[in-house]
Design a protein around this motif. Structure first.
Motif, short mmCIF file in Angstrom:
data_model
loop_
_atom_site.label_atom_id
_atom_site.label_comp_id
_atom_site.label_asym_id
_atom_site.label_seq_id
_atom_site.Cartn_x
_atom_site.Cartn_y
_atom_site.Cartn_z
N GLN A 1 0.81 -1.23 0.27
CA GLN A 1 0.00 0.16 0.02
C GLN A 1 0.90 1.46 -0.07
O GLN A 1 0.47 2.32 -0.72
N LYS A 2 1.78 1.16 0.82
CA LYS A 2 2.91 2.21 0.79
C LYS A 2 3.63 2.68 -0.72
O LYS A 2 3.68 3.72 -1.05
N MET A 3 3.84 1.48 -1.10
CA MET A 3 4.53 1.31 -2.57
C MET A 3 3.47 2.00 -3.46
O MET A 3 3.77 2.95 -4.43
N MET A 4 2.12 1.85 -3.35
CA MET A 4 1.10 2.12 -4.30
C MET A 4 1.11 3.52 -4.28
O MET A 4 0.92 4.31 -5.14
N ALA A 5 0.89 4.20 -2.98
CA ALA A 5 0.83 5.42 -2.88
C ALA A 5 1.94 6.31 -3.22
O ALA A 5 1.85 7.32 -3.92
N PHE A 6 3.35 5.67 -3.30
CA PHE A 6 4.40 6.39 -3.68
C PHE A 6 4.24 6.52 -5.44
O PHE A 6 4.45 7.39 -6.07
#
Length: 207
Positions: free
Chosen positions: A180-185
Motif C-alpha cells: 500500500q505504501k509503494m502504491m501510494a508512492f
C-alpha cells in the motif's frame, strides 16, 4: 503624452512611464537623444518611432538570441521578453516573427519533450511539466498520442518496474502495508492506479 516617471532598471537602462502607466524600457543614451525627462511631453512621432522601429527590432533580436542557446515554449519566451521590459504588443510581434521561421513551435516542443522523457516519467507527470511551461492540455494530449499512442500502459509498466527494482521492492515478498505504501508512492509519481495494481501483482523478474 506626458512622461510621468523614469526609474533605473540598470546602470544603462531606464523604465519609462507615460501618463502614469508603464510604456517601455530604453537605454540611457536614447533618453538623451529624444530629450526625455520626467514631466516632459513626448512627441507623437518619437513615440511611434520607438514603438514601431526601435523596440520591435530589439525584441526580435533578443528573441533570436535566446533561442540560439535553448528551445522555449511561447509562454516561456514571452516571460523572458517581459522581464526585459518590452510592452505586450512588442512581445507579440517578436513571438510572431520567430514563429514565422519555425524557431518556436509548441506542438513540436511538446512532442520532443515527451519523446525525451517518456521512458522515465509518467504521462501525468509529463503533462503537468508541459502545462507549467505554458502548453495547453489539448496540445499535450495530441503530442502524447503522436509520440506514444496506445503504448501508455506497457510504457508505464516498464517505468514502474524500474522504480521497484531501484528500490529493491519485491511485490511477492512485500506485506500488505508495504504494498500500500509503494502504491501510494507510485500514484504520487503520476502513474495510473490500474497500471500500478497490475504491476504490483506481477512477478517483475519475469516481465
Amino acid at each position: 503624452m506626458t512622461i510621468t516617471k523614469i526609474t533605473d532598471v540598470s546602470k544603462s537602462r531606464k523604465r519609462i512611464e507615460i501618463d502614469g502607466e508603464f510604456a517601455f524600457v530604453l537605454y540611457k543614451g536614447e533618453l538623451a537623444f529624444y530629450g526625455m525627462k520626467e514631466e516632459s511631453e513626448i512627441r507623437e512621432e518619437d513615440y511611434q518611432e520607438i514603438m514601431t522601429k526601435i523596440l520591435p527590432k530589439r525584441a526580435k533580436l533578443r528573441a533570436m538570441n535566446l533561442l540560439k542557446s535553448r528551445t522555449y515554449t511561447t509562454v516561456q519566451l514571452m516571460e523572458k521578453l517581459k522581464t526585459g521590459g518590452y510592452p505586450p504588443q512588442i512581445i507579440r510581434e517578436a513571438i510572431d516573427y520567430v514563429a514565422s521561421f519555425g524557431y518556436i513551435n509548441d506542438s513540436q516542443y511538446a512532442y520532443d519533450f515527451i519523446e525525451y522523457n517518456k521512458e522515465n516519467k509518467s504521462k501525468n507527470r509529463i503533462m503537468a511539466d508541459l502545462r507549467r511551461k505554458g502548453i495547453s492540455g489539448d496540445m499535450v494530449e495530441a503530442a502524447w498520442e503522436e509520440a506514444v499512442g496506445e503504448d501508455r500502459a506497457a510504457l508505464e509498466k516498464k517505468q514502474i518496474i524500474k522504480l521497484l527494482e531501484k528500490k529493491h521492492f519485491s511485490p511477492e515478498d512485500a506485506t500488505l502495508q508495504e504494498s500500500q505504501k509503494m502504491m501510494a508512492f507510485l500514484y504520487r509519481k503520476g502513474f495510473a492506479i490500474e497500471t500500478i495494481r497490475n504491476v504490483l501483482s506481477l512477478d517483475i523478474t519475469s516481465f
